[in-house]
Structure formats: C-alpha cells, structure tokens
Design an enzyme around this catalytic site. Structure first.
Site, PDB file in Angstrom:
ATOM      1  N   ASP A  47     -14.327  -6.102  -2.826  1.00 58.85           N
ATOM      2  CA  ASP A  47     -13.674  -4.809  -3.029  1.00 58.85           C
ATOM      3  C   ASP A  47     -12.220  -4.990  -2.596  1.00 58.85           C
ATOM      4  O   ASP A  47     -11.933  -5.155  -1.415  1.00 58.85           O
ATOM      5  CB  ASP A  47     -14.379  -3.748  -2.168  1.00 58.85           C
TER       6      ASP A  47
ATOM      7  N   LYS B 173      -5.198   3.555  -5.325  1.00 58.42           N
ATOM      8  CA  LYS B 173      -4.696   3.155  -4.019  1.00 58.42           C
ATOM      9  C   LYS B 173      -3.385   2.396  -4.155  1.00 58.42           C
ATOM     10  O   LYS B 173      -2.365   2.812  -3.637  1.00 58.42           O
ATOM     11  CB  LYS B 173      -5.739   2.312  -3.286  1.00 58.42           C
TER      12      LYS B 173
ATOM     13  N   TRP C   6     -15.491   1.579   4.525  1.00 63.13           N
ATOM     14  CA  TRP C   6     -15.775   1.380   3.093  1.00 63.13           C
ATOM     15  C   TRP C   6     -16.842   0.321   2.860  1.00 63.13           C
ATOM     16  O   TRP C   6     -17.632   0.425   1.927  1.00 63.13           O
ATOM     17  CB  TRP C   6     -14.500   1.074   2.308  1.00 63.13           C
TER      18      TRP C   6
HETATM   19  C1  LIG Z   1     -10.617   4.300  -1.185  1.00 64.56           C
HETATM   20  C2  LIG Z   1     -11.469   3.124  -1.133  1.00 64.56           C
HETATM   21  C3  LIG Z   1     -12.688   3.089  -1.818  1.00 64.56           C
HETATM   22  C4  LIG Z   1     -13.209   4.278  -2.592  1.00 64.56           C
HETATM   23  O1  LIG Z   1     -12.437   4.496  -3.716  1.00 64.56           O
HETATM   24  P1  LIG Z   1     -12.725   5.713  -4.715  1.00 64.56           P
HETATM   25  O2  LIG Z   1     -11.964   5.300  -5.924  1.00 64.56           O
HETATM   26  O3  LIG Z   1     -12.216   6.944  -4.074  1.00 64.56           O
HETATM   27  O4  LIG Z   1     -14.186   5.752  -4.981  1.00 64.56           O
HETATM   28  C5  LIG Z   1     -13.429   1.925  -1.744  1.00 64.56           C
HETATM   29  N1  LIG Z   1     -13.003   0.858  -1.064  1.00 64.56           N
HETATM   30  C6  LIG Z   1     -11.827   0.847  -0.403  1.00 64.56           C
HETATM   31  C7  LIG Z   1     -11.407  -0.379   0.321  1.00 64.56           C
HETATM   32  C8  LIG Z   1     -11.021   1.987  -0.427  1.00 64.56           C
HETATM   33  O5  LIG Z   1      -9.861   1.985   0.237  1.00 64.56           O
END
Ligand SMILES: *Cc1c(COP(=O)(O)O)cnc(C)c1O
Length: 361
Positions: free
Chosen positions: A172, A196, A101
C-alpha cells in the site's frame, strides 16, 4: 494570502493545473462540452486514459510485465479486493503491522482468508518500522503485505523486504507513491489511492504483475472486483471516474514537467530535512519517531501541552498554513508535504515554528 495546505489528503493541486481544469470544465479540447460531459467511449477520453497510463509508466519506469489499472473505491476497497483476488483457497497471507492503515488492511483480509501478522511495531507505539532483516516469508504464503508510508504515525520504510522464495510482495503506497524513487520490480502489486499524493479522490492506481492475475482469474469473482476485468478491459469495463482520471493525467503531466520522480525525491528530502532540523534543535517540539524510520511526507510532532497544540494549529491557520492537525485518532500536529507542496510552504511553516516557540516556549 497564500494558502499552503498541509492536509494528509486530499492534497494540494498545482495552480497551473487548476487553471487548466477551470477552462476545460466548460469546454474540453474546443469541443464545446465540458470534461465531465465527455463520454468515456469517445476517442478523446481514450486519449486521456492512455496518456494517464503512459505518464505513470514513464514516471515510475514500469515495465510491460505489469498492468496499470484504475479502480474506484480508494485504497480501502483494495484492502478487500487484494485478498479476494490473491489469497490462495484455504491459504493465508503475511502482513506487517505498522499502524492504523495496515490494521485496517488486516481486518479486511481476515474476512477473506487467514492472516499471519509476521511483524508489528505496536509495542513501540508504532514509532518505528519493525525489523524484518532476518524474516523470510513462508513459502506457501499467498502474499506479503506492507504499508510503505504510515500516514498517521509518521513512519516510512526506507528499504524493503527482499523476498527470494517467490512469495509476491504487495505494498500500500497511498502516501508515498511517486514521492521518491523506487524499484517497481521489487513488488508484485502496488496500490495507492490517488487523493493523498496525486490529487483527485475516488480512484486507486493498481500496478500488478500480469502473471499474478492468472491466480485471480480462476476465482470467478464478481466482475467489478476481479483484477483481470481491469487488466483485460483497460479499466474501461464500465464508466470509469472520468474526471478523476483526467485530473490525474494533468497532475502526472505536471510531475513530468518538473523533471519527474528524481527531482521530486530530492526536493522532498530537502523539505523534510528542514522540518526535522527544526524539531531536533528544539526541546519545545517533540517528534517521537526513531530517526531511521521517519516519514519524509507526513511529519508528526507534539508541543508540551494539548492546549499549545491547539493554539499552534489556530495561529498557523491565521497565516494560511492549514490542515496541520494530527489524525483524529492520535491528535498532535501533522505536516503532510507531498510533491505539490512547494519548498516555500515548508519554509513558511518552519519560520512560524521558530517564532511560535520564541513566544510560547
Ligand atoms: C488514506 C489511506 C488509506 C485509505 O485510503 P482511502 O482512499 O480513503 O480508502 C489507505 N492506506 C493509507 C496508507 C492511507 O494513507
């Protein structure tokens, strides 16, 4: 049969929340219309979005120096929106590369400006977080970016860079937001897609220091890609994803009712310890992450052969343990256990692991 969903996302929703949603899907607040039919310009919906923001502020202890925004497009959208808003003209940003990511975030940022990858654990196959103890960001860097929990690799920062030269720190936190206590003040911008850890897809929470928005303001960005739009119009410039925000309100309420992040932090620690104990006491299961950097929410491991990995996933599914396959890019097993995974689910998994090892080890 009780189902425990170990998927990395979307996550489990507590059944009490789902039952409430079921009722309010057809009749919200005795209005005779369902929640998805409710106009975003009603007092009722203002109440929902305000409550959601208030819950998040309370859970994470966010001061008024920060705005809390709800932005469509998931975390992947933030990979682009962040540099569009915060990269200085002709400038650069510093990124730490800790896996899949963060690489995606780097690729998007490079389309907007220059990126210096200042630390990477790629050589160690991402089995650790790079050592950043002696590193200091360049004083003219636009910002520094980290991925606090690496969903696919199963690593997590357990301490963060402390930056003393004013360069903004961006994180993030898609897969560890609200799973442990953090000091929001260490960061200048935090973003996380909501599916998530928190429930509904289609939305990111962006927590941004208000004075950073000034930088964005000067850029004349498209309205919907400009952080200031969300800050000044309270995420209501256009029709927001009303159902996702509503569901987020309910999940954040549930979190408060459980006792908030302190309680989640403790339970999540116990849950991960139970699994790592099982992994460490076995030569059948192999977790290859350096122990100070192990993730408490995405635990990855492998069995001696690919065939056993597959058999493990199939047999687990038969007793209601679903979503255990590793990301398609790496394979193996991954148990994702965010706030809504009860200890009971983790204990069921560990019992299964001991039994599977006895049978096949
Ligand atoms: C899943 C994930 C993303 C991407 O998320 P989306 O909402 O599907 O764009 C980005 N960063 C991390 C750490 C993730 O686990």
């Amino acid at each position: 049969m009780k189902i425990f969903n170990f998927s990395a996302g979307p996550t489990m929703i507590p059944s009490s929340v789902m039952e409430k949603v079921q009722k309010e899907f057809t009749n919200y607040n005795s209005m005779g219309i369902g929640i998805t039919e409710l106009s975003h310009r009603t007092i009722e919906f203002s109440g929902i979005i305000d409550k959601t923001e208030a819950n998040i502020r309370k859970l994470m202890d966010i001061s008024d120096d920060y705005a809390v925004c709800f932005i469509q497009g998931g975390a992947s959208m933030q990979f682009a929106m962040l540099p569009m808003n915060l990269m200085n003209p002709g400038g650069f940003a510093e990124y730490m590369d800790t896996g899949y990511w963060s690489e995606k975030a780097i690729v998007e940022a490079k389309k907007i400006g220059n990126v210096n990858v200042v630390a990477s654990s790629k050589d160690a196959l991402y089995a650790r977080i790079p050592n950043f103890r002696k590193w200091k960001p360049a004083s003219d860097a636009s910002y520094v970016h980290i991925t606090t929990n690496n969903t696919i690799e199963g690593t997590q920062y357990h301490s963060y860079p402390e930056i003393d030269n004013g360069v903004p720190l961006v994180a993030d936190m898609s897969t560890d937001i609200m799973t442990k206590k953090i000091e929001v003040n260490l960061f200048d911008l935090i973003y996380a897609s909501t599916q998530k850890v928190l429930g509904p897809a289609g939305l990111s929470i962006v927590i941004i220091k208000r004075n950073l928005a000034d930088r964005a303001e000067k850029k004349n960005l498209p309205t919907m890609l400009d952080y200031t739009t969300y800050i000044y119009e309270k995420s209501m410039h256009n029709t927001p994803p009303t159902f996702s925000i509503y569901l987020l309100m309910l999940v954040s309420e549930w979190l408060l009712k459980q006792g908030g992040i302190d309680v989640m932090d403790k339970i999540n620690t116990v849950k991960s310890e139970v699994i790592y104990e099982c992994l460490d006491s076995s030569s059948f299961y192999n977790n290859f992450i350096e122990s100070p950097h192990r993730s408490r929410v995405n635990i990855v491991f492998r069995l001696p052969t690919k065939e056993l990995d597959e058999m493990f996933i199939d047999e687990a599914e038969k007793i209601g343990l679903i979503g255990l396959s590793g990301h398609r890019s790496v394979g193996g097993i991954r148990a994702s256990m965010y706030n809504t995974m009860p200890l009971e689910g983790v204990e069921t998994l560990v019992d299964f692991m001991y039994e599977f090892e006895k049978k096949h080890g």
